[in-house]
Design a protein around this motif. Structure first.
Motif, PDB file in Angstrom:
ATOM      1  N   VAL A   1       0.820  -1.206   0.000  1.00  0.00           N
ATOM      2  CA  VAL A   1       0.000   0.000   0.000  1.00  0.00           C
ATOM      3  C   VAL A   1       0.856   1.259   0.000  1.00  0.00           C
ATOM      4  O   VAL A   1       0.681   2.143  -0.841  1.00  0.00           O
ATOM      5  CB  VAL A   1      -0.965   0.006   1.204  1.00  0.00           C
ATOM      6  N   SER A   2       1.766   1.370   0.955  1.00  0.00           N
ATOM      7  CA  SER A   2       2.553   2.597   1.054  1.00  0.00           C
ATOM      8  C   SER A   2       3.825   2.351   1.842  1.00  0.00           C
ATOM      9  O   SER A   2       3.970   1.323   2.514  1.00  0.00           O
ATOM     10  CB  SER A   2       1.740   3.708   1.738  1.00  0.00           C
TER      11      SER A   2
ATOM     12  N   ALA B   1      11.349  11.851   1.638  1.00  0.00           N
ATOM     13  CA  ALA B   1      10.594  12.772   0.785  1.00  0.00           C
ATOM     14  C   ALA B   1       9.091  12.688   1.044  1.00  0.00           C
ATOM     15  O   ALA B   1       8.303  13.290   0.322  1.00  0.00           O
ATOM     16  CB  ALA B   1      10.874  12.483  -0.683  1.00  0.00           C
ATOM     17  N   GLY B   2       8.694  11.935   2.071  1.00  0.00           N
ATOM     18  CA  GLY B   2       7.283  11.797   2.380  1.00  0.00           C
ATOM     19  C   GLY B   2       6.767  10.417   2.025  1.00  0.00           C
ATOM     20  O   GLY B   2       7.498   9.567   1.523  1.00  0.00           O
ATOM     21  N   PRO B   3       5.478  10.167   2.279  1.00  0.00           N
ATOM     22  CA  PRO B   3       4.913   8.847   1.966  1.00  0.00           C
ATOM     23  C   PRO B   3       4.843   8.587   0.475  1.00  0.00           C
ATOM     24  O   PRO B   3       4.714   9.511  -0.332  1.00  0.00           O
ATOM     25  CB  PRO B   3       3.515   8.899   2.598  1.00  0.00           C
ATOM     26  N   ILE B   4       4.934   7.308   0.139  1.00  0.00           N
ATOM     27  CA  ILE B   4       4.818   6.853  -1.245  1.00  0.00           C
ATOM     28  C   ILE B   4       3.600   5.953  -1.318  1.00  0.00           C
ATOM     29  O   ILE B   4       3.506   4.960  -0.590  1.00  0.00           O
ATOM     30  CB  ILE B   4       6.065   6.070  -1.697  1.00  0.00           C
TER      31      ILE B   4
ATOM     32  N   ASP C   1      -2.725   8.373   3.686  1.00  0.00           N
ATOM     33  CA  ASP C   1      -2.150   7.164   4.282  1.00  0.00           C
ATOM     34  C   ASP C   1      -0.756   7.479   4.811  1.00  0.00           C
ATOM     35  O   ASP C   1      -0.087   8.406   4.327  1.00  0.00           O
ATOM     36  CB  ASP C   1      -2.056   6.023   3.260  1.00  0.00           C
ATOM     37  N   HIS C   2      -0.343   6.711   5.806  1.00  0.00           N
ATOM     38  CA  HIS C   2       0.999   6.897   6.359  1.00  0.00           C
ATOM     39  C   HIS C   2       1.502   5.579   6.926  1.00  0.00           C
ATOM     40  O   HIS C   2       1.940   5.505   8.072  1.00  0.00           O
ATOM     41  CB  HIS C   2       0.997   7.993   7.430  1.00  0.00           C
ATOM     42  N   GLU C   3       1.425   4.553   6.092  1.00  0.00           N
ATOM     43  CA  GLU C   3       1.917   3.225   6.435  1.00  0.00           C
ATOM     44  C   GLU C   3       1.245   2.707   7.708  1.00  0.00           C
ATOM     45  O   GLU C   3       0.065   2.927   7.921  1.00  0.00           O
ATOM     46  CB  GLU C   3       3.451   3.264   6.539  1.00  0.00           C
TER      47      GLU C   3
ATOM     48  N   TRP D   1      -7.119   3.532   5.376  1.00  0.00           N
ATOM     49  CA  TRP D   1      -7.652   2.430   6.182  1.00  0.00           C
ATOM     50  C   TRP D   1      -8.307   1.378   5.310  1.00  0.00           C
ATOM     51  O   TRP D   1      -8.122   0.179   5.518  1.00  0.00           O
ATOM     52  CB  TRP D   1      -8.664   2.968   7.188  1.00  0.00           C
ATOM     53  N   VAL D   2      -9.079   1.829   4.332  1.00  0.00           N
ATOM     54  CA  VAL D   2      -9.725   0.874   3.425  1.00  0.00           C
ATOM     55  C   VAL D   2      -8.676   0.093   2.646  1.00  0.00           C
ATOM     56  O   VAL D   2      -8.797  -1.125   2.465  1.00  0.00           O
ATOM     57  CB  VAL D   2     -10.691   1.613   2.474  1.00  0.00           C
ATOM     58  N   ALA D   3      -7.633   0.785   2.181  1.00  0.00           N
ATOM     59  CA  ALA D   3      -6.575   0.102   1.426  1.00  0.00           C
ATOM     60  C   ALA D   3      -5.932  -1.005   2.252  1.00  0.00           C
ATOM     61  O   ALA D   3      -5.747  -2.132   1.790  1.00  0.00           O
ATOM     62  CB  ALA D   3      -5.514   1.108   0.982  1.00  0.00           C
ATOM     63  N   HIS D   4      -5.583  -0.687   3.488  1.00  0.00           N
ATOM     64  CA  HIS D   4      -4.950  -1.684   4.351  1.00  0.00           C
ATOM     65  C   HIS D   4      -5.939  -2.763   4.764  1.00  0.00           C
ATOM     66  O   HIS D   4      -5.563  -3.932   4.909  1.00  0.00           O
ATOM     67  CB  HIS D   4      -4.350  -1.000   5.584  1.00  0.00           C
TER      68      HIS D   4
END
Length: 402
Positions: A79-80, A85-88, A222-224, A370-373
């Motif tokens: 997901v991330s 450089a910030g979230p991917i 998102d942030h992992e 949250w949905v992605a995870h």
């Protein structure tokens, strides 16, 4: 003479020695996904990835600000990830994405949606009579409780809540996102872009609001494996629907060390705006008080999400004292950089929003992640069951009573 090549794998004895742990602790690391291992031929022996072991050892030996469980990966995810450089988001830098994308487009990237648009206009949440009463109730000072209450009834009201197909799960995710936003705003669910719903409801007549809210939502999507996302994954791994699992995420988000840090930053921004900024900063530093909205457990050299949002706010005409001068003073005095909570608080101050609405915007944005995870965890079909590192008394030893 050339140096011998570094081995790719280590035996159990070698791996335990590298980490200065017992074999039992080594096996616990493997069970938690911190170290990968594989069988050796047809024997019962296993070998262990040397790069995993050395990476784990390096994290354990890191500085006090970065060491500990927060620095240790506990599961694989597509997901991330978080970089300097910030979230991917699935290979796409969030900072660059925030220049143009909507939260709905960002959600589709996070969900790896490749078919029909889950946000098509007809895919609206089912709202029961009981939910309608909640949605129309007087808006509380803190908007999240209404979203939690609405979601508690949403799964039973939605006949498609447990659809197990990839498309069905993404469609459910889109309905949940729209429902959370509607509940927070105290409106009926709408297919309009979420950033416009928020801007029109909370900042009517503000031409600058839509673009700034849109950027903030994308940066926060998102942030992992933060605390609320880990909570959602744990909840959904038990077999819950996305509707129910997101209740767990919203509750975890409210904590003052997570999304609840927003109101603390907002109060600090108000303190700065209503006094002499240099004096207020100096007073806090001299008294050894914490400075809300500054410092981050992941970004030692500054939160790129905050940087890009603060720059956008300056460009939009926000009070430079809050967006540029105050952060520079705090960083000079403490070495701490502004984080996304501070930037969000400055944005909300710009539009005169009450304290507490920072967390609400955070919640609307983070539903995408949250949905992605949740979907990714459902696809694994596994129950999250981490093990504790036991530090209690040895077997056979009882506590003294006296």
């Amino acid at each position: 003479m050339k140096n011998a090549p570094t081995p790719a794998y280590l035996t159990a004895r070698e791996a335990a020695a590298e980490l200065s742990v017992t074999p039992a602790t080594l096996y616990a690391y493997v069970s938690r996904g911190l170290i990968r291992s594989e069988a050796v031929g047809d024997s019962r022996s296993r070998r262990y990835r040397a790069d995993d072991i050395r990476a784990l050892r390096a994290r354990r030996n890191a500085s006090p600000t970065t060491q500990g469980e927060a620095a240790m990966p506990v599961l694989d995810s597509s997901v991330s990830t978080i970089t300097e450089a910030g979230p991917i988001y699935r290979g796409v830098p969030a900072v660059a994405l925030s220049d143009t994308a909507t939260l709905e487009q960002t959600a589709q990237i996070l969900w790896d949606a490749r078919g029909a648009d889950p946000f098509e206009a007809g895919n609206m949440p089912v709202v029961s009579t009981e939910m309608q009463a909640i949605m129309q109730a007087a808006l509380p000072a803190k908007p999240l409780p209404r979203a939690i209450a609405a979601l508690s009834l949403a799964c039973d009201a939605d006949p498609r809540a447990h659809n197990r197909s990839p498309e069905g799960r993404m469609a459910a995710g889109a309905r949940v996102m729209r429902l959370v936003a509607a509940a927070i705003l105290g409106t009926d669910p709408s297919p309009r872009p979420l950033h416009l719903q928020l801007a029109d409801a909370w900042m009517p007549g503000e031409a600058r609001a839509g673009e700034l809210v849109r950027r903030a939502l994308v940066l926060l999507a998102d942030h992992e494996l933060n605390a609320s996302t880990w909570t959602v994954r744990s909840a959904v791994s038990t077999g819950l629907s996305l509707h129910d699992a997101l209740i767990a995420g919203l509750v975890a988000l409210k904590g003052p060390r997570h999304g609840g840090a927003g109101p603390l930053a907002a109060r600090f921004v108000t303190e700065l705006a209503e006094g002499d900024i240099a004096e207020r900063v100096a007073d806090r530093v001299e008294l050894g008080e914490t400075i809300p909205g500054f410092g981050h457990s992941v970004y030692a050299d500054g939160d790129p999400r905050a940087d890009v949002l603060l720059r956008a706010l300056v460009k939009a005409g926000v009070d430079r004292r809050l967006a540029a001068e105050a952060p520079a003073l705090v960083t000079e005095a403490t070495g701490l950089h502004p984080n996304i909570d501070y930037a969000l608080a400055v944005m909300m101050r710009m539009f005169g929003m009450p304290v507490g609405h920072e967390t609400a915007i955070f919640a609307v944005a983070r539903t995408a992640g949250w949905v992605a995870h949740g979907i990714e965890q459902l696809e694994t079909g596994t129950l999250i069951r981490p093990r504790a590192r036991y530090v209690g008394p040895e077997p056979g030893r009882s506590h003294s009573t006296g």
